[in-house]
Design a protein around this motif. Structure first.
Motif, PDB file in Angstrom:
ATOM      1  N   ARG A 278       2.767  13.704   4.027  1.00 30.31           N
ATOM      2  CA  ARG A 278       2.880  12.160   3.409  1.00 30.31           C
ATOM      3  C   ARG A 278       4.489  11.270   3.574  1.00 30.31           C
TER       4      ARG A 278
ATOM      5  N   ILE B  72       0.028  12.095   8.773  1.00 32.40           N
ATOM      6  CA  ILE B  72       1.115  11.103   7.955  1.00 32.40           C
ATOM      7  C   ILE B  72       0.322  11.248   5.670  1.00 32.40           C
TER       8      ILE B  72
ATOM      9  N   GLU C 228       1.523   8.830  -6.208  1.00 36.11           N
ATOM     10  CA  GLU C 228       2.960   9.344  -6.526  1.00 36.11           C
ATOM     11  C   GLU C 228       3.715   8.172  -6.086  1.00 36.11           C
ATOM     12  N   GLU C 229       3.291   8.088  -4.870  1.00 36.24           N
ATOM     13  CA  GLU C 229       4.250   6.990  -4.325  1.00 36.24           C
ATOM     14  C   GLU C 229       3.791   5.493  -4.621  1.00 36.24           C
TER      15      GLU C 229
ATOM     16  N   ARG D 111       9.887  13.135   5.339  1.00 40.73           N
ATOM     17  CA  ARG D 111       8.734  12.237   5.438  1.00 40.73           C
ATOM     18  C   ARG D 111       8.649  11.014   6.738  1.00 40.73           C
TER      19      ARG D 111
ATOM     20  N   LEU E 136       6.547   8.923   5.137  1.00 44.47           N
ATOM     21  CA  LEU E 136       6.630   7.198   4.974  1.00 44.47           C
ATOM     22  C   LEU E 136       7.160   6.374   6.431  1.00 44.47           C
TER      23      LEU E 136
ATOM     24  N   ARG F 187       0.042   1.444   8.194  1.00 48.21           N
ATOM     25  CA  ARG F 187       0.735   0.230   6.513  1.00 48.21           C
ATOM     26  C   ARG F 187      -0.229   0.580   5.768  1.00 48.21           C
ATOM     27  N   LEU F 188      -1.802   1.072   5.647  1.00 49.35           N
ATOM     28  CA  LEU F 188      -2.798   0.581   4.938  1.00 49.35           C
ATOM     29  C   LEU F 188      -2.234   2.582   4.222  1.00 49.35           C
ATOM     30  N   MET F 189      -2.097   3.366   4.649  1.00 48.32           N
ATOM     31  CA  MET F 189      -2.140   4.743   3.893  1.00 48.32           C
ATOM     32  C   MET F 189      -0.115   4.966   3.815  1.00 48.32           C
ATOM     33  N   GLY F 190       0.583   3.413   3.759  1.00 51.21           N
ATOM     34  CA  GLY F 190       1.793   3.871   3.129  1.00 51.21           C
ATOM     35  C   GLY F 190       2.766   4.071   3.568  1.00 51.21           C
ATOM     36  N   ALA F 191       2.887   3.663   5.149  1.00 53.00           N
ATOM     37  CA  ALA F 191       3.676   4.314   5.889  1.00 53.00           C
ATOM     38  C   ALA F 191       3.933   3.130   7.459  1.00 53.00           C
TER      39      ALA F 191
ATOM     40  N   THR G 188       0.657  -1.518   0.235  1.00 57.23           N
ATOM     41  CA  THR G 188       0.178  -0.185   0.049  1.00 57.23           C
ATOM     42  C   THR G 188       0.491   1.670  -0.191  1.00 57.23           C
ATOM     43  N   ALA G 189       0.385   2.129  -1.214  1.00 61.94           N
ATOM     44  CA  ALA G 189       0.632   4.012  -0.444  1.00 61.94           C
ATOM     45  C   ALA G 189       0.224   4.398  -0.182  1.00 61.94           C
ATOM     46  N   LEU G 190       1.120   5.819   0.066  1.00 54.41           N
ATOM     47  CA  LEU G 190      -0.467   7.515   0.033  1.00 54.41           C
ATOM     48  C   LEU G 190      -1.124   7.338  -0.567  1.00 54.41           C
ATOM     49  N   ASP G 191      -0.355   7.841  -2.232  1.00 54.20           N
ATOM     50  CA  ASP G 191      -0.983   8.217  -3.588  1.00 54.20           C
ATOM     51  C   ASP G 191      -0.156   7.732  -4.568  1.00 54.20           C
TER      52      ASP G 191
END
Lengths: 139, 321
Positions: free
Chosen positions: B233, B229, A126-127, B203, B235, B263-267, A121-124
């Motif tokens: 943005r 987060i 771009e990520e 980040r 990480l 983690r679902l939000m990419g962090a 999973t990633a923020l958006d």
């Protein structure tokens, strides 16, 4: 990095379906980008998965990015479908990244115990592209 | 004034409406008799008379009340002049309530007054005390006035007491409400402050948690973290719980959920500062922390996060020692 290449509507003919999601291709990363615009019911989800997997082969994509930013709810079936999609994509040689999970949705999913593991999973967007381009991104 | 008061007593013996108005043009006796045909409940007739009495003796009663407030050492946080000003307003409002029967204005005034005096350290017992003192002062003056006629006194008190109680109630409730509002606002502010999400590198966020981590605070913390987060943005997030004295099962589970949601939000989340007691508790109660990466202390956590993000920290030779 640009992702403004081909925008393909999945199955021409049904307006509603066309509006609900779109897929486009990024030349730079050979990634297929699918954005879900409205809530999908179970049948639509399955069709979505089918068409997306179909496109991976057609465009020889090495990566798939599914953008769920517009979704207020991601239920267990949607999670299951996304995990399934990632597994199928991996078998066809593409890595899947789910991007744009909203904070509230993330919290609800964590609380209900529905996880997307092992899907990245990633923020958006771009990520997500950065993740696909990064080291160790082989499917 | 004495003549007027004598007039009122006569009125009470022969109850009728609109006594106050009549008093203002007290010359016309015959007209009053004409209005006797309509007989509303006794209390409503006695109240205007009370009001007239209170208005006529305004300065003496007010003065006595102020003296008694000073004697009782209430409102010591305020200057005598301020006390006198507020006493005047409260007195007038009090009379107005007796006159109109509506406590709306008094309530507004009491809220306003509370807002002004709460920051100066005026306590609830003082506010309730001064209102009760006023009630006593006025009751005493009524006793004095009607001590010859016991029946009349009883009826006057019947009319006065419910209204006075209602006023005391209104003022006390307004004060307490106002106080509670202040406390709530401060609690909100504290809660906001209690979970700072700080960016230490591009980040990379740190979230130091200090104090008791209850359910409400844990939820608020997760909420703020997830929003941060997205805003920064991020990480990697380092959650430091060195300052948390105890972690029970719901809180531990909530931490796990926070990690999952991040983690679902990419962090990626790194938890640092687990004390040996907390670590043993977590293992004993069987919380599944296998998916969570933990580092001993905050420094180690930040170093690990920097490694994940590709930062290297280099000390230069010409740094000042």
């Amino acid at each position: 990095m640009t992702i403004t290449t081909t925008t393909t509507t999945t199955r021409p003919g049904r307006r509603s379906r066309r509006r609900s999601r779109c897929a486009c291709r990024s030349c730079a990363t050979a990634a297929t980008f699918a954005s879900v615009h409205t809530a999908l019911d179970d049948g639509q989800l399955l069709r979505f998965r089918h068409e997306l997997v179909d496109q991976i082969g057609r465009y020889r994509a090495r990566g798939v990015i599914v953008d769920v930013a517009a979704l207020d709810v991601i239920d267990s079936f949607a999670c299951h479908t996304l995990r399934n999609l990632a597994q199928v994509a991996r078998l066809r040689g593409a890595q899947t990244v789910v991007v744009g999970v909203q904070p509230d949705v993330a919290l609800t999913m964590a609380r209900l115990g529905t996880s997307l593991h092992p899907v990245a999973t990633a923020l958006d967007l771009e990520e997500g592209l950065a993740l696909l381009d990064g080291p160790g991104s082989a499917p | 004034m004495k003549h007027t008061l004598g007039g009122i007593e006569e009125d009470v013996d022969v109850p009728e409406a609109q006594v106050t108005e009549e008093l203002e043009r007290s010359t016309d006796q015959t007209e009053r008799s004409a209005e006797q045909t309509e007989l509303p409940p006794e209390q409503t007739e006695l109240l205007p008379e009370l009001v007239a009495h209170l208005q006529n003796n305004r300065s003496e009663l007010r003065q006595e009340w102020t003296t008694r407030i000073t004697d009782a050492h209430l409102l010591s946080a305020m200057t005598p002049h301020e006390v006198f000003t507020e006493v005047t307003s409260v007195y007038d409002n009090y009379v107005a309530v007796l006159e109109t029967g509506s406590v709306e204005e008094l309530r507004d005034y009491a809220r306003d007054l509370s807002e002004r005096i709460i920051p100066r350290g005026v306590e609830t017992h003082e506010v309730v005390g001064i209102v009760l003192l006023l009630r006593d002062v006025l009751a005493r003056s009524l006793f004095e006035k009607y001590h010859d006629e016991f029946d009349l006194l009883e009826r006057v008190l019947d009319a006065y007491e419910p209204a006075a109680n209602r006023i005391a109630n209104t003022v006390a409730v307004s004060f307490v409400e106002q106080r509670e509002r202040v406390i709530r606002e401060q609690a909100d502010a504290l809660r906001e402050l209690s979970t700072p999400v700080l960016q230490v590198r591009e980040r990379l966020l740190i979230l130091p948690i200090i104090g008791v981590l209850d359910n409400a605070r844990a939820h608020q913390l997760t909420d703020q973290l997830l929003r941060a987060i997205r805003r920064h943005r991020a990480l990697v997030v380092v959650i430091d719980i060195t300052g948390v004295a105890d972690v029970d099962e719901p809180v531990a589970n909530h931490l796990v959920q926070t990690v999952d949601a991040s983690r679902l939000m990419g962090a990626n989340v790194i938890i640092t500062g687990l004390s040996s007691e907390i670590a043993q508790t977590l293992v004993t109660i069987g919380v599944d922390l296998s998916k969570i990466s933990t580092v001993g202390d905050l420094q180690g956590g930040i170093e690990e996060a920097e490694r994940l993000l590709g930062f290297t920290v280099v000390r230069t030779d010409h740094a000042r020692r």
